[in-house]
Design an enzyme around this catalytic site. Sequence first.
Site, PDB file in Angstrom:
ATOM      1  N   HIS A 171      17.565 -25.122 -22.229  1.00 53.01           N
ATOM      2  CA  HIS A 171      16.877 -24.033 -22.611  1.00 53.01           C
ATOM      3  C   HIS A 171      16.467 -24.386 -24.255  1.00 53.01           C
ATOM      4  O   HIS A 171      16.737 -23.680 -25.077  1.00 53.01           O
ATOM      5  CB  HIS A 171      17.635 -22.920 -22.641  1.00 53.01           C
ATOM      6  CG  HIS A 171      16.747 -21.685 -22.627  1.00 53.01           C
ATOM      7  ND1 HIS A 171      17.137 -20.288 -21.969  1.00 53.01           N
ATOM      8  CD2 HIS A 171      15.627 -21.388 -23.346  1.00 53.01           C
ATOM      9  CE1 HIS A 171      16.292 -19.372 -22.428  1.00 53.01           C
ATOM     10  NE2 HIS A 171      15.409 -20.174 -22.904  1.00 53.01           N
ATOM     11  N   GLU A 178      23.249 -19.356 -17.588  1.00 57.47           N
ATOM     12  CA  GLU A 178      23.328 -20.504 -18.604  1.00 57.47           C
ATOM     13  C   GLU A 178      24.719 -20.418 -19.240  1.00 57.47           C
ATOM     14  O   GLU A 178      25.109 -19.458 -19.431  1.00 57.47           O
ATOM     15  CB  GLU A 178      22.038 -20.572 -19.613  1.00 57.47           C
ATOM     16  CG  GLU A 178      20.716 -20.536 -18.810  1.00 57.47           C
ATOM     17  CD  GLU A 178      19.399 -20.443 -19.829  1.00 57.47           C
ATOM     18  OE1 GLU A 178      19.865 -20.172 -21.061  1.00 57.47           O
ATOM     19  OE2 GLU A 178      18.548 -20.629 -19.311  1.00 57.47           O
TER      20      GLU A 178
HETATM   21  N1  LIG Z   1      12.230 -21.900 -22.336  1.00 58.44           N
HETATM   22  C1  LIG Z   1      12.191 -21.316 -23.802  1.00 58.44           C
HETATM   23  O1  LIG Z   1      12.954 -21.691 -24.692  1.00 58.44           O
HETATM   24  C2  LIG Z   1      11.241 -20.157 -23.900  1.00 58.44           C
HETATM   25  C3  LIG Z   1      11.166 -19.394 -22.751  1.00 58.44           C
HETATM   26  N2  LIG Z   1      10.193 -18.349 -23.088  1.00 58.44           N
HETATM   27  C4  LIG Z   1       9.645 -17.476 -21.931  1.00 58.44           C
HETATM   28  O2  LIG Z   1       8.299 -17.726 -21.744  1.00 58.44           O
HETATM   29  C5  LIG Z   1       7.790 -16.295 -21.278  1.00 58.44           C
HETATM   30  C6  LIG Z   1       6.204 -16.398 -21.520  1.00 58.44           C
HETATM   31  O3  LIG Z   1       6.246 -16.203 -23.085  1.00 58.44           O
HETATM   32  P1  LIG Z   1       4.504 -15.700 -23.561  1.00 58.44           P
HETATM   33  O4  LIG Z   1       3.812 -16.798 -23.121  1.00 58.44           O
HETATM   34  O5  LIG Z   1       4.707 -15.667 -25.119  1.00 58.44           O
HETATM   35  O6  LIG Z   1       4.508 -14.281 -22.902  1.00 58.44           O
HETATM   36  P2  LIG Z   1       3.208 -13.568 -23.151  1.00 58.44           P
HETATM   37  O7  LIG Z   1       3.734 -11.904 -22.661  1.00 58.44           O
HETATM   38  O8  LIG Z   1       2.482 -13.878 -23.832  1.00 58.44           O
HETATM   39  O9  LIG Z   1       2.792 -13.996 -21.417  1.00 58.44           O
HETATM   40  C7  LIG Z   1       3.138 -13.728 -20.300  1.00 58.44           C
HETATM   41  C8  LIG Z   1       2.234 -13.543 -19.391  1.00 58.44           C
HETATM   42  O10 LIG Z   1       2.760 -13.535 -18.095  1.00 58.44           O
HETATM   43  C9  LIG Z   1       1.852 -12.439 -17.359  1.00 58.44           C
HETATM   44  N3  LIG Z   1       2.568 -11.920 -16.196  1.00 58.44           N
HETATM   45  C10 LIG Z   1       3.660 -11.064 -16.329  1.00 58.44           C
HETATM   46  N4  LIG Z   1       3.966 -11.112 -14.869  1.00 58.44           N
HETATM   47  C11 LIG Z   1       3.522 -12.156 -14.034  1.00 58.44           C
HETATM   48  C12 LIG Z   1       3.236 -12.174 -12.725  1.00 58.44           C
HETATM   49  N5  LIG Z   1       4.180 -11.507 -12.014  1.00 58.44           N
HETATM   50  N6  LIG Z   1       2.345 -13.091 -12.304  1.00 58.44           N
HETATM   51  C13 LIG Z   1       1.527 -13.742 -13.005  1.00 58.44           C
HETATM   52  N7  LIG Z   1       1.558 -13.474 -14.265  1.00 58.44           N
HETATM   53  C14 LIG Z   1       2.350 -12.514 -14.831  1.00 58.44           C
HETATM   54  C15 LIG Z   1       1.466 -11.567 -18.218  1.00 58.44           C
HETATM   55  O11 LIG Z   1       0.463 -10.663 -17.946  1.00 58.44           O
HETATM   56  C16 LIG Z   1       1.026 -12.423 -19.562  1.00 58.44           C
HETATM   57  O12 LIG Z   1       0.006 -12.798 -19.408  1.00 58.44           O
HETATM   58  C17 LIG Z   1       8.615 -15.271 -22.022  1.00 58.44           C
HETATM   59  O13 LIG Z   1       8.792 -14.145 -21.397  1.00 58.44           O
HETATM   60  C18 LIG Z   1       9.934 -16.084 -22.091  1.00 58.44           C
HETATM   61  O14 LIG Z   1      10.744 -15.533 -20.951  1.00 58.44           O
HETATM   62  C19 LIG Z   1       9.601 -17.907 -24.405  1.00 58.44           C
HETATM   63  C20 LIG Z   1       9.787 -18.692 -25.492  1.00 58.44           C
HETATM   64  C21 LIG Z   1      10.895 -20.016 -25.387  1.00 58.44           C
HETATM   65  O1  LIG Z   2      15.934 -20.221 -28.003  1.00 56.86           O
HETATM   66  C1  LIG Z   2      16.189 -19.379 -27.769  1.00 56.86           C
HETATM   67  O2  LIG Z   2      17.050 -18.671 -28.048  1.00 56.86           O
HETATM   68  C2  LIG Z   2      15.582 -18.330 -26.551  1.00 56.86           C
HETATM   69  C3  LIG Z   2      14.071 -18.882 -26.530  1.00 56.86           C
HETATM   70  C4  LIG Z   2      13.485 -17.908 -25.275  1.00 56.86           C
HETATM   71  O3  LIG Z   2      13.767 -18.364 -24.180  1.00 56.86           O
HETATM   72  C5  LIG Z   2      12.702 -17.108 -25.619  1.00 56.86           C
HETATM   73  O4  LIG Z   2      12.084 -16.843 -26.934  1.00 56.86           O
HETATM   74  O5  LIG Z   2      12.622 -15.974 -24.737  1.00 56.86           O
END
Ligand SMILES: NC(=O)C1=CN([C@@H]2O[C@H](COP(=O)(O)OP(=O)(O)OC[C@H]3O[C@@H](n4cnc5c(N)ncnc54)[C@H](O)[C@@H]3O)[C@@H](O)[C@H]2O)C=CC1
Ligand SMILES: O=C(O)CCC(=O)C(=O)O
Length: 758
Positions: free
Chosen positions: A641, A618
């Site tokens: 993102h 990115e």
């Molecule tokens: N686009 C954005 O701006 C954002 C992206 N994210 C991404 O979203 C991801 C998920 O966030 P949350 O739900 O808060 O995390 P979380 O940790 O609460 O949930 C992740 C889930 O994925 C499961 N998991 C892990 N490996 C796996 C696999 N190989 N197959 C199936 N399930 C698997 C875990 O057991 C867990 O239940 C974060 O790790 C981050 O990378 C988070 C916030 C913002």
């Molecule tokens: O907005 C951001 O800085 C990143 C969000 C994200 O991907 C995360 O919270 O993991």
Amino acid sequence: MIAVIGGTGVLGSTVVRALIALSLPVTLVAPDPSKANRIFADVLPHLTIVRGSVGAPKELRRTLVGVDTVFVNAPGSPDCGQRVICAAAAAKVAGAAHLVVISNVYADAVGSPYGRRFFRLEAGVKSLDIPTTFLRLPAFFENVLASVASVTEEGAVYSPVPASAPVRGVAVEDVGAAAAAVLAAPDVHEYRTYEILSGVHTGADLVAALGEAVGKPIRYVEIGWEDSYERMVAEGTPEWEAADLVEADRLVAAGHVSESNHYEELVGEPPMSIEEWCSQNACTLCPLLLPPASATMLGQSGGSRTRATTSPAPSPAAMVVGTPPPASSLMERMTLGSGGVSRLSTSPPVDTQFSFPKAKIEVLLLENIHQSAVQMFEAEGFTIRTVSKALSEAELIAAMESVHILGLRSKSNVTPAVLAAAPRLMAVGCFCIGTDQVDKALTETRGIPVFNAPFSNTRSVAELVLAEVIALSRRLGDVSSSMHKGVWNKSATGCYEVRGKTLGIVGYGHIGSQLSIMAEALGMNVIYWDVVPVLGLSRTVPCESLEELLNKSDFVTLHVPRSEATRNMIGAEQLAAMKEGSFLINASRGTVVDLDALADALRSGHLAGAAVDVYPTEPAKNGPGFESPLCGLTNVLLTPHIGGSTVEAQHMIGREVATSLIRYVNEGTTLGAVNFPNLEMPFSSGTHRILNVHRNVPGVLRDINVIFAEQSANVRTQVLGTSTEIGYLIVDVDRYHSDETKKAISDLETSIKTRILY
Ligand SMILES: NC(=O)C1=CN([C@@H]2O[C@H](COP(=O)(O)OP(=O)(O)OC[C@H]3O[C@@H](n4cnc5c(N)ncnc54)[C@H](O)[C@@H]3O)[C@@H](O)[C@H]2O)C=CC1
Ligand SMILES: O=C(O)CCC(=O)C(=O)O
């Protein structure tokens, strides 16, 4: 052009931000532009900062040439009238057409000394005969945040004003809104005086609202006038100020309450009440109203005990703005005083100092971290550097030499080389959920805890994905961009309702599970796959395998972390397993999907569309140059993102992570650290705290306790937590021995990092 004089305090900066939000051109006139640069780091492109001060009128006149409207905000100190009149005269000579001046609701020839001061100020400005609007204020509700020492320590507010006396206050942000409304159309408001107030309340209301907000009853203790004066002087308030404050209190007690309020007239809605304000600030107030042991702890860890968790930071300049008699003595004193955090406290002043001067703690914040965090670090007195973009490895290496606290989001990587260049690094804050950008194993063995914000942006991501489900199903991206190109193309082909369709969620964690509830509310069937067996909410159904989910879903959405196991989790094979005409959404991490394979699946028509928020690489900063194999494909929504990029999420993340980092610096608390044993220990009074990170090998605790025994150092409390690699120990030890003890402990071969808090 609007010039703001006095814009770096709490009120002034709120006004500046309100003007920027209205896209009005603002020049900030500041005696110390570097401070202003720090305060407004996140909005610098929208602001001009110039050096200038009322103490240098000639320079000020030059600065104000070409400005239409001047906003002047001055403290309630004895010379405030002189300062404002000087600024107003400079504005007139420079040719400004309007003035907007902050005054006080008690501006009155026969009122308290503060009232008389503001009365003279108004009269002096009027004599210059320049079209002026006066905004008269009472005290700020925010002052409560800076004056809770007696509340934290004794659960009490002390005031000479009867608990039932009617008083008035206002929220700083409401003043900002009112000032912006006037500054947006100064000619409509010139020659008018507006009082900007909230409703009438009493000291009893205040403590009830505080208690309600923090879930703990608070007492309002009435004290005598003399007692009030003596307390203030004993606690360091200059005698003149203490006397003025007592006079102001007398006025309030005598029922001197302003009846008019022009807030609604200016802003179009009612101002915040004290109850609303307390409830909105409950999360800020709560940490301040900790039990006594914890309150002492904050005091011991630095000179600014109640500022440890406050935001906005009531800088002295801002606290004296808008002065007098306020909502209660408590608020008044904070408004009038220059630092009176402990004025109402009956506890002895803290007689010790922080082990390391706070101003020498250097915080580097990357990637436009929200102002809410900057304000909290500022309130601590740390030295803050902000950078709006991500830094490359080479840039980070160059920047890390003197950094103690590093804050980043998802795009700056903390690699072994960066850590090698960071000899002073104490802690890392990921102002996001993902922590994959930090080498967690290495930070752990270097004794550097890493914190994140696991919840604050989850709702924002879930909402974005839900929007994308509908947008893909109705081909909104394509039709909108055709319309922008002037092409009207009304068609139902390839457009479907989402009701009754199946949403497959991969990774049923915080985001996935929230999304499932929202999608069910749209009438979708929700299935999910997670490596960990988790209970589905509502009617959602777990799948036996990823393949089963891919076979059954109309929409597949990914919510897994970045890891080796999730790298290219969705490639050609998995895409082929998806239903013909289905959709893929990825707002997790760019490494999870093979984008070339996805582009092929879209081009072949096997997939009907995709929404992608995250990419394998990115850009470090905003601007042109983004490239992806998905660019130009039909029914593909590409976002930069922004899953977590909402005002609400960023504000909460800023506070959440800054709080964790500040608590680690001040108390050694590691609650929420993702690579460290999670420890928290209340302070014992009369002790110093030693924090030791060591290699987790047998015998370390024995070696450390031998040191305590040999030095006859009395240990009051001790907590140890371990992971496979490290142990983290917090010890409160009697004061006399702690320096030598700390040295002996840090000399142990097993020690990684040792700190002492006085
Ligand atoms: N686009 C954005 O701006 C954002 C992206 N994210 C991404 O979203 C991801 C998920 O966030 P949350 O739900 O808060 O995390 P979380 O940790 O609460 O949930 C992740 C889930 O994925 C499961 N998991 C892990 N490996 C796996 C696999 N190989 N197959 C199936 N399930 C698997 C875990 O057991 C867990 O239940 C974060 O790790 C981050 O990378 C988070 C916030 C913002
Ligand atoms: O907005 C951001 O800085 C990143 C969000 C994200 O991907 C995360 O919270 O993991």
